[in-house]
Every structure is written in structure tokens, then in C-alpha cells.
Design an enzyme around this catalytic site. Sequence first.
Site, PDB file in Angstrom:
ATOM      1  N   ASP A 346       4.867  -6.057  -4.749  1.00  0.00           N
ATOM      2  CA  ASP A 346       4.202  -4.991  -4.007  1.00  0.00           C
ATOM      3  C   ASP A 346       2.929  -4.567  -4.741  1.00  0.00           C
ATOM      4  OD1 ASP A 346       4.270  -2.766  -1.963  1.00  0.00           O
ATOM      5  OD2 ASP A 346       4.377  -1.561  -3.798  1.00  0.00           O
ATOM      6  N   GLU A 382       1.486  -9.337  -2.783  1.00  0.00           N
ATOM      7  CA  GLU A 382       0.755  -8.504  -1.833  1.00  0.00           C
ATOM      8  C   GLU A 382      -0.585  -8.242  -2.523  1.00  0.00           C
ATOM      9  OE1 GLU A 382       1.416  -4.513   0.841  1.00  0.00           O
ATOM     10  OE2 GLU A 382       1.889  -4.391  -1.294  1.00  0.00           O
TER      11      GLU A 382
END
Length: 702
Positions: A346, A382
Site C-alpha cells: 500500500d 501501489e
Amino acid sequence: MRVWAGDPSRLGAIWDGTGVNVAVYSEPAERVELCLFDADGSETRVDLPSITAFVHHGYFPALRPGQRYGFRVHGPWSPADGVLCNPNKLLTDPYAHALEGDLEWDDSIFAFKNGSDELNPLDSAPSIPRSVVVDQSFDWGTDQAPRTPLYRTIIYETHVRGISMTHPDVPGELRGTYAGLASDPIVEHLLSLGVTAVELLPVHHHVSEHHLVKEGLTNYWGYNTLGFFAPHADYAIDRGHGPWAGSQVVEFKNMVKALHRAGIEVILDVVYNHTAEGNQGGPMLSLKGFDNPAYYRLSQENKRHYVDYTGTGNSLNMRHSQSLQLMMDSLRFWITEMHVDGFRFDLASALARGLHEVDRLSSFFDLIHQDPVVNRVKLIAEPWDVGEGGYQVGNFPPLWSEWNARYRDGVRDYWRGADESLADFASRLTGSSDLYAWSGRRPSASINFVTAHDGFTLHDLVSYNEKHNEANGEDNRDGESHNRSWNSGVEGPTDDPKILDIRKVRRRSILTTLLLSQGIPMLLGGDELGRTQHGNNNGYCQDNELSWYDWENVDEELLAFVRRLGRFRSEHPTFRRRRWFEGRDLHGSDVFDIEWFSAGGKPMTDDDWNNGLVRSLMVYLNGQVIPAPDYYGNRITDDSFLLLFNPSGDATKFHVPDGLEARTWRVEIDTATDHRRDAIVDTKDVWTVAPWALVVLQMNGS
């Protein structure tokens, strides 16, 4: 209680079959107390007797698995230097393998007194989750990692709890748990779609933010980590409060074992960029109290404050060796002890920042690339954060795949009929070589997705122009406002059959594009069922029917279509090439691996590509020219295909080009009518493609 010196190299509280070794890192600490809790909540404190290289450690021969514990750190209180030792705060073990109990939001959990620089004297122990000593022994039997090659991978992004909460064939006690995800009905569903890997929203133990608790909501998605080594307790059958705490560890392992048995890999969405402790106004739960400057990026102008590249209040300090060790130890733990197959990082750009900028040569990348355990699993970034210069799509180094937001945006724009979208769509369809080829990566670097947990579901993407997030309690201010969506003519629910038909065709066309694009497709769990969040594009706090899969109202026609798409991709290597298209005649043979045509059947010209109003397109994929051999060195061949795209509201006539190998073509997929194998198209024929539809023609006789 007997205490021996212990081993500083084994951080955490590690049961070795005889006793428990305890070790925690804290440079500013003068002493660290291990706090042991009995079943009635009574606390016993014991100093860790030894310090080696800022690691406080001891060995406790009398301790056993199931022991609840925490720490108190004694040392300087100097907010101006970012040092926050406050022994009134019970701290969870950063290396705890299990956590038990809920976080209670009260004044005691804050390090500062009433927002001042004064030390808060209130004892936080009654409000803090307990760390738990865990016996990691487990019978893995013949468990084998599937090790599916990236180019053959189909990812299914899902939430452990949401996928099984309402499934009628999952036993009630298993719904919403690790065991529910691994139950036969769910596994059979995943296999029917052709899924080879589940990408799980965060399963590291997490807590809900104060503002959500006050509103009666929870952090459903889980991007608020408290323990990087502990499976989230609320996904266990006994919710972590059974007679033997830590059962979530066994249940997680059983889930992985069952999915591996079915040939499905487990990829974890991991959040190493920030923690649940927030900024200077947030609680003191763990890392802040052990070594605030080591674990967090602090403002150089005012070390009372935190650097925030994540939008959550803090950023982990990946410029410090101890933070890097914490992350690497966690990654290795989940691979070796929990048998997971990969990670999606993330806000990965936040992990690679040097002083401020995102650095492709950072220690973060060096450690992962050199680690013989971590560099062998699937690594997905990401590739952005919320800081300046944080958007890094295409800029991660070899070994990495990336969530390709350019793919999401390009496909969304194309299928809503946006001008100037054709050339970009062609790049996304063929693997985004413009983003990845320059760094030596292959099409598998691109994780293709159109929808994900963050944003509209597919149903809502074609049903809403605007977000409708009122249920989140923020007056619809939260969530992305520019969604590149189109409601197909009416906002939200409608009984108009014309609108419903447009939505049906558009959903099929988007899904077909996703499954037939080069790169790695990622399907948002529930899209195949027709799942809606009623226009909410930020369901992070909705642990209820809004986010759970609605198994009682499945769109069976859509589900059957997606299952066929999954099989189709798996059967045809044309759509999962390992190398880039060359787009030219190969070796002087006048044979092309890919050719582009206008709806008129003529090769695309520069004027066609640059005309912003041109949207319809044909692409020929030559299955006889697939350069990369299989594992054994054998040549790969496949059928050839002609794809007809019509992202407009009018039926469009396509002139099937001549000069290709095929004399006749078979209609394999038509997203408007869903018929297959019942229509034959001759070369030079005119085939009408319905509005918003995609037709896949397969060379007849192949």
C-alpha cells in the site's frame, strides 16, 4: 520469577518449546518492563535484564504460549527531540504474533496531557489490546506453494470478512472468518472464475480510528495497522477471545493450506507506510513509546510533528535501519511461517522516499531485491502516495509489478466514450509497454484493473456519475470525486429497460477488455456477481451489507459470462503473452504479431490515431507468432483473433479486413448478445457491432 539474559537477535516474545525469549528495540529507553497479565487482568512487571545494541532482552523459562503481555518504557521525556518515553502507557509488542482485545478510546491512551507537551500520567493498560505469546508449530503436511507464473495469474481482490458473510452455503459460524474464505463454496466459486490468486485486504491486526468509533463505524478495510506480525483477531472463529488466545494464527494457516490445496495463491495487501498511532495528536500504542524517532519520519523543523506522505498522520521512517528491519522481518515471517505467496504494498512510494523524493535506489528496494526469501515471491506496488512527486506508475524497478492506474483510467475513459482516449486505450490493451518496457520489464509488470476496493464497484461505475457516500458520516466530502464513470443515462437505480441494457453491455465489455488485455488482470471481488455499494465509492468504514457480497441477489447471467471469460483467457496464450508485441513484420516474413484496423477495415493511420473523435477500432492478434517458448523450450502457438471495439451509443459497421490468414471467422464473444459459435463471418464481410459492445472473432477452423 526467574529471568535469564536471553537472546537479542530474536525480537518479540518467542516460544522455543522450553521458555519464552523476549526482546524489544529502544534506543532512548533506560529500562523496559515486561508486563504480564493474568486471566483476571492483574499485572506483574519484570525488568528486562540485558541491553545489547539498544535491544532490551531476557529469557523467561516459566512463560508459556497463551501468556498475555505488554511493555512499559522508562526513559527521557523530550518532545522537542521527538523522544516520548512514558511508562504510564502500556505498549503492544511490535513483533507480537497475536493481539487480543479491543482498543478503548479514552484519555489514557494519549502520551500528552490535554494537548500540551506535558506527560500524561494516566495508565493506559485497561484500554490497550494485549500481546499474546504464540506457539507457531503447525502441521503443514504436504503444503506446496502453487508458484503460478505471473503471466498465467488472475488476481481476485477480496475482503476476508465480506466475501462469506451472507453466503447461504457457508456455515453460520464460519461466515466472515479465515475459515469462511477457505470453505468449499467460496473456493469452488474462485476456481470457477479461473482465479489463481486472492489478494486480501489487510489482515495484519488493525484498529478503528477514533472518529469512526464515535460514529458507530469501524475501519472495515483495515488500513490502520497495529501489529505487523499478527493476523487480525476479528477474522477468527472465536474472534480471538477463546480459551486459548492466538487461535487466529492457526486459523490463518489453515486458510492458506486449504487455498494452496486448490492451487490458489495468497497475496497480502500490506501497510508498512504508516501505523494506527497517527500524528502528534494520536494515541501511543506501540512504536511511538519504544523509539519515536527511529520508527517515524519527524519534521526536521519541529520534531514534535510528523511527516505525512500517507494522509493518515504519520509515515514510517524507512531511512532508519530499525524500521527497515521491522518491515523485512515481517515480510519474511509471513512467507516462512504463514506460507503466503506475495504482497501488495500500500502506498509503496512512501516506503521508497529518501529525504523527500521517491528514490528508485533506496534502501527499501535494495533490501528486498537482495533478500533470498522475499525476492522469490510476488511483489506488487501501489506506486503512489499523497506527497509531492508520489505518483510513480511505471517507475518501480525490475522484480516489481504495479497496480496500473493508467490502465484503470484509460479503460474507463474509453468505455464511457471519452474523446482523445483511443491511442491510450491501445497502449493499455497491449500491456502498457510505454510504462514498463524501458526498464526491462515484461507485460506482467502491469496489474490491470478497472475497479478495486477503493472506488466504485463495476455495477456502480456504469450506474452513477457522482459518489454517494453519505453513510460515511462526512457529508459526502470523502472519496474520489473524479471517477471517470458514466451512469448510462440515469443516476442510480432504474426500471428503464433501455438503460439497464446499456449497463449490462458496458459491464460485459469492460470485463472482456480486462480479461483479454496483456498483463495481469485483477478482478474486484463481487463484480462478477453484480455487487453494488449504491454509489458509495469509499466503503472503508462500512462493515455491513453495503460492503458484504450479496449472495442472495446474484446476477447469474453476468456470473456465467465472467466464468467463461476466465476459462477463455486460461485456454489462449494469445491473451497472456510473456513478451511485448513488436507490431511489425517479423524476420522479413510479412507476418505481423499485431495489426490495427479502422472500422472500415483499413490499417490505422496516424490521422486515425490522432483524431480525438475516432473511437471504434479493430485489432488482430496473431496466435501463430508468440515468441517466448514454454518452460520446456517448446514453441507456443494459439488461435488468431480479431477484436472489434465499439464504445459509442450507435451501432457501428465493421468491415472485416482481408489479407489476414483467415478466410472465415467464428463469433466467439459478443458482449451485446452473448451468443457464441453460432455465427460465421467471411473476410470482407460487414459485421455490425451493437452500441457499447465488443466482439471477439476467432479464426474459423482453429
